[in-house]
Scaffold this active site. Structure first.
Site, PDB file in Angstrom:
ATOM      1  N   HIS A 155       4.953   6.284   0.956  1.00 31.13           N
ATOM      2  CA  HIS A 155       5.562   5.446  -0.471  1.00 31.13           C
ATOM      3  C   HIS A 155       6.507   4.647   0.689  1.00 31.13           C
ATOM      4  CE1 HIS A 155       7.842   7.817  -1.343  1.00 31.13           C
ATOM      5  NE2 HIS A 155       7.730   8.915  -0.930  1.00 31.13           N
ATOM      6  N   GLU A 167       2.670  14.087  -3.448  1.00 29.02           N
ATOM      7  CA  GLU A 167       3.356  14.900  -2.297  1.00 29.02           C
ATOM      8  C   GLU A 167       3.014  16.809  -2.978  1.00 29.02           C
ATOM      9  OE1 GLU A 167       4.768  15.917  -0.373  1.00 29.02           O
ATOM     10  OE2 GLU A 167       6.845  14.470  -0.010  1.00 29.02           O
TER      11      GLU A 167
END
EC number: 5.4.2.11
Length: 229
Positions: free
Chosen positions: A9, A87
């Protein structure tokens, strides 16, 4: 040849503030949005096309994917959202400033938490409001699957079932796969694909918003990989 493109990202608000983010659902900064659009433009100009996309259930990855799709005129692309691509969960460190944490616990201890393959950070307490079980997006998960803190080894073990059950079959079916996720979920895939040692993967850093292209053979072994920037 099979095509897999991995993108971390774009810059998030907590990247900018130097905070441990993990499963906290923070958004992109304006710079992060620009990085995501640029990634899509690079892919479009280089002639890449995709059949399916994968991303996490966290907005910084989802929004990055949207920007990439928009830049490539692929808003119609089928998308698989999976918590397995989230994550690494930073446990009780979630939300803390990394420099302040180092000042409190010492640089060496924080380095161990961040860079040891199999040492977890301090875990969240079960009643901590940051516990993901309080979030409706994880309501269908078994509580035993919801982490209170993870090391990279845990992250690898979380990601691989999605690879084996969905991503790998898609690639073997000759689908061109775009995967937009997070630094550690992508490192988990890099470790697996490149058969890297526990020590070697800890030295790998994945930059924000730069496509990492993997060209794979029929057995999904890497022929080559490179960043497209």
């Amino acid at each position: 040849m099979k095509q897999l493109v991995l993108i971390r990202h774009g810059e998030s608000a907590w990247n900018l503030e130097n905070r441990f983010t993990g499963w906290a659902d923070v958004d992109l900064t304006p710079k992060g949005a620009e990085q995501a659009l640029a990634a899509g433009e690079h892919l479009r100009k280089a002639g890449y096309e995709f059949d399916v996309a994968y991303t996490s259930v966290l907005r910084r990855a989802i929004r990055t994917l949207w920007h990439v799709q928009d830049a490539m005129d692929l808003m119609w692309l089928p998308v698989v959202h999976s918590w397995r691509l989230n994550e690494r969960h930073y446990g009780a460190l979630t939300g803390l400033n990394k420099a302040e944490t180092a000042a409190q616990y010492g640089d060496e201890q924080v380095h161990i938490w961040r860079r040891s393959y199999d040492i977890r950070p301090p875990l969240l307490e079960a009643d901590d409001e940051r516990n993901p079980k309080n979030d409706s997006r994880y309501a269908k998960l078994n509580e035993s699957d919801i982490p209170l803190g993870e090391c990279l080894k845990d992250n690898v073990e979380r990601v691989l079932p999605l690879w084996n059950e969905s991503i790998a079959p898609a690639l073997k079916a000759n689908k061109r796969v775009l995967l937009v996720a997070h630094g550690n979920s992508i490192r988990s895939l890099i470790k697996y694909l490149d058969q890297m040692s526990d020590e070697a993967i800890m030295e790998v850093n994945v930059p924000n918003g730069i496509p990492l292209v993997y060209e794979l053979d029929d057995n999904l072994k890497p022929i080559q990989h490179f960043y497209l920037d």
